[in-house]
Motif scaffolding. Structure first.
Motif, PDB file in Angstrom:
ATOM      1  N   UNK A 143       8.482  -2.624  -0.279  1.00  0.00           N
ATOM      2  CA  UNK A 143       7.645  -3.490   0.548  1.00  0.00           C
ATOM      3  C   UNK A 143       7.814  -3.113   2.016  1.00  0.00           C
ATOM      4  N   UNK A 144       6.685  -2.814   2.637  1.00  0.00           N
ATOM      5  CA  UNK A 144       6.695  -2.457   4.062  1.00  0.00           C
ATOM      6  C   UNK A 144       6.443  -3.693   4.915  1.00  0.00           C
ATOM      7  N   UNK A 145       7.159  -3.781   6.014  1.00  0.00           N
ATOM      8  CA  UNK A 145       6.992  -4.888   6.943  1.00  0.00           C
ATOM      9  C   UNK A 145       5.946  -4.626   8.012  1.00  0.00           C
ATOM     10  N   UNK A 146       5.548  -3.351   8.171  1.00  0.00           N
ATOM     11  CA  UNK A 146       4.506  -3.031   9.150  1.00  0.00           C
ATOM     12  C   UNK A 146       3.661  -1.862   8.652  1.00  0.00           C
ATOM     13  N   UNK A 147       2.510  -1.668   9.296  1.00  0.00           N
ATOM     14  CA  UNK A 147       1.575  -0.633   8.870  1.00  0.00           C
ATOM     15  C   UNK A 147       2.135   0.778   9.042  1.00  0.00           C
ATOM     16  N   UNK A 148       2.966   0.984  10.042  1.00  0.00           N
ATOM     17  CA  UNK A 148       3.560   2.299  10.263  1.00  0.00           C
ATOM     18  C   UNK A 148       4.408   2.720   9.058  1.00  0.00           C
ATOM     19  N   UNK A 149       5.186   1.812   8.526  1.00  0.00           N
ATOM     20  CA  UNK A 149       5.998   2.079   7.338  1.00  0.00           C
ATOM     21  C   UNK A 149       5.105   2.473   6.170  1.00  0.00           C
ATOM     22  N   UNK A 150       4.017   1.742   5.978  1.00  0.00           N
ATOM     23  CA  UNK A 150       3.124   1.991   4.847  1.00  0.00           C
ATOM     24  C   UNK A 150       2.445   3.359   4.976  1.00  0.00           C
ATOM     25  N   UNK A 177       4.784   6.292   3.974  1.00  0.00           N
ATOM     26  CA  UNK A 177       4.984   6.568   2.549  1.00  0.00           C
ATOM     27  C   UNK A 177       3.691   6.993   1.855  1.00  0.00           C
ATOM     28  N   UNK A 178       2.652   7.228   2.637  1.00  0.00           N
ATOM     29  CA  UNK A 178       1.414   7.736   2.060  1.00  0.00           C
ATOM     30  C   UNK A 178       0.319   6.710   1.880  1.00  0.00           C
ATOM     31  N   UNK A 179       0.561   5.492   2.322  1.00  0.00           N
ATOM     32  CA  UNK A 179      -0.450   4.445   2.207  1.00  0.00           C
ATOM     33  C   UNK A 179      -1.485   4.581   3.299  1.00  0.00           C
ATOM     34  N   UNK A 180      -2.661   4.231   2.990  1.00  0.00           N
ATOM     35  CA  UNK A 180      -3.739   4.252   3.978  1.00  0.00           C
ATOM     36  C   UNK A 180      -4.192   2.834   4.234  1.00  0.00           C
ATOM     37  N   UNK A 181      -5.437   2.563   3.867  1.00  0.00           N
ATOM     38  CA  UNK A 181      -6.000   1.239   4.083  1.00  0.00           C
ATOM     39  C   UNK A 181      -5.821   0.321   2.884  1.00  0.00           C
ATOM     40  N   UNK A 182      -5.258   0.853   1.799  1.00  0.00           N
ATOM     41  CA  UNK A 182      -5.039   0.019   0.619  1.00  0.00           C
ATOM     42  C   UNK A 182      -3.968  -1.024   0.920  1.00  0.00           C
ATOM     43  N   UNK A 183      -3.924  -2.025   0.098  1.00  0.00           N
ATOM     44  CA  UNK A 183      -2.895  -3.064   0.266  1.00  0.00           C
ATOM     45  C   UNK A 183      -1.681  -2.811  -0.609  1.00  0.00           C
ATOM     46  N   UNK A 184      -1.883  -1.995  -1.647  1.00  0.00           N
ATOM     47  CA  UNK A 184      -0.792  -1.658  -2.537  1.00  0.00           C
ATOM     48  C   UNK A 184      -1.119  -0.424  -3.341  1.00  0.00           C
ATOM     49  N   UNK A 185      -0.073   0.223  -3.850  1.00  0.00           N
ATOM     50  CA  UNK A 185      -0.241   1.431  -4.652  1.00  0.00           C
ATOM     51  C   UNK A 185       0.789   1.421  -5.770  1.00  0.00           C
ATOM     52  N   UNK A 186       0.357   1.835  -6.940  1.00  0.00           N
ATOM     53  CA  UNK A 186       1.271   2.020  -8.059  1.00  0.00           C
ATOM     54  C   UNK A 186       1.420   3.514  -8.297  1.00  0.00           C
ATOM     55  N   UNK A 228       3.887  -1.809  -1.498  1.00  0.00           N
ATOM     56  CA  UNK A 228       3.039  -2.850  -0.922  1.00  0.00           C
ATOM     57  C   UNK A 228       3.033  -2.769   0.600  1.00  0.00           C
ATOM     58  N   UNK A 229       1.830  -2.881   1.149  1.00  0.00           N
ATOM     59  CA  UNK A 229       1.678  -2.939   2.602  1.00  0.00           C
ATOM     60  C   UNK A 229       1.941  -4.376   3.046  1.00  0.00           C
ATOM     61  N   UNK A 265       0.786 -12.677  -3.937  1.00  0.00           N
ATOM     62  CA  UNK A 265       0.988 -12.736  -5.383  1.00  0.00           C
ATOM     63  C   UNK A 265      -0.144 -11.999  -6.101  1.00  0.00           C
ATOM     64  N   UNK A 266      -1.365 -12.156  -5.619  1.00  0.00           N
ATOM     65  CA  UNK A 266      -2.520 -11.521  -6.257  1.00  0.00           C
ATOM     66  C   UNK A 266      -2.415 -10.003  -6.220  1.00  0.00           C
ATOM     67  N   UNK A 267      -2.148  -9.437  -5.062  1.00  0.00           N
ATOM     68  CA  UNK A 267      -2.061  -7.976  -4.942  1.00  0.00           C
ATOM     69  C   UNK A 267      -0.849  -7.448  -5.704  1.00  0.00           C
ATOM     70  N   UNK A 268       0.294  -8.087  -5.565  1.00  0.00           N
ATOM     71  CA  UNK A 268       1.506  -7.625  -6.255  1.00  0.00           C
ATOM     72  C   UNK A 268       1.319  -7.666  -7.770  1.00  0.00           C
ATOM     73  N   UNK A 269       0.762  -8.746  -8.296  1.00  0.00           N
ATOM     74  CA  UNK A 269       0.573  -8.826  -9.749  1.00  0.00           C
ATOM     75  C   UNK A 269      -0.495  -7.840 -10.220  1.00  0.00           C
ATOM     76  N   UNK A 270      -1.504  -7.593  -9.403  1.00  0.00           N
ATOM     77  CA  UNK A 270      -2.527  -6.597  -9.733  1.00  0.00           C
ATOM     78  C   UNK A 270      -1.895  -5.216  -9.878  1.00  0.00           C
ATOM     79  N   UNK A 271      -1.098  -4.817  -8.900  1.00  0.00           N
ATOM     80  CA  UNK A 271      -0.449  -3.507  -8.948  1.00  0.00           C
ATOM     81  C   UNK A 271       0.564  -3.440 -10.088  1.00  0.00           C
TER      82      UNK A 271
END
Length: 133
Positions: A83-90, A93-102, A110-111, A117-123
């Motif tokens: 779990x990233x606390x800021x956008x720079x962290x995300x 690790x290769x994250x872009x505009x998504x909110x989460x990646x599996x 997770x960004x 809960x919705x995004x975390x359970x979706x991923x």
């Protein structure tokens, strides 16, 4: 001696290249190398995240796991969760505009905007389905 030095250099260069090309894999292999620390179990939070933020992360993850169990009955997957606390962290690790990646059935990233809960359970559902298949 030269062969050993060359082998070490080759391994270090390869590892560095892989980490740059696949930062999510690098996070799994060495969470602290990418700025994460273990919050609890398989959950890693960005280093420097305030204790109250970490508590909220753990609560969100617990609720997302409950949603997953309610849907599937039981869960078989046990991914590492980052779990990233800021956008720079995300981004790091290769994250872009998504909110989460599996990543396969290995890990969930997770960004800050994805810490719901919705995004975390979706991923997590992607990971669970991948594990079952």
């Amino acid at each position: 001696m030269k062969a050993t030095a060359l082998a070490i250099l080759l391994i270090a260069t390869t590892a560095g290249g892989l980490a740059a090309a696949y930062p999510m894999a690098a996070a799994i292999a060495c969470p602290s190398c990418l700025g994460f620390k273990k919050a609890s179990g398989q959950v890693y939070a960005e280093d420097g995240m305030a204790p109250q933020q970490q508590a909220a992360v753990l609560q969100t993850i617990a609720m997302a796991r409950d949603h997953l169990r309610q849907f599937y009955g039981t869960t078989e997957s046990v991914p590492e969760i980052f779990v990233c606390g800021d956008d720079n962290c995300y981004r790091k690790i290769g994250g872009g505009k998504s909110r989460g990646m599996a990543l396969l059935n290995l890990a969930l990233f997770l960004s800050p905007k994805g810490m719901t809960v919705t995004i975390a359970s979706h991923e997590m559902s992607h990971i669970e389905l991948h594990t079952r298949i």
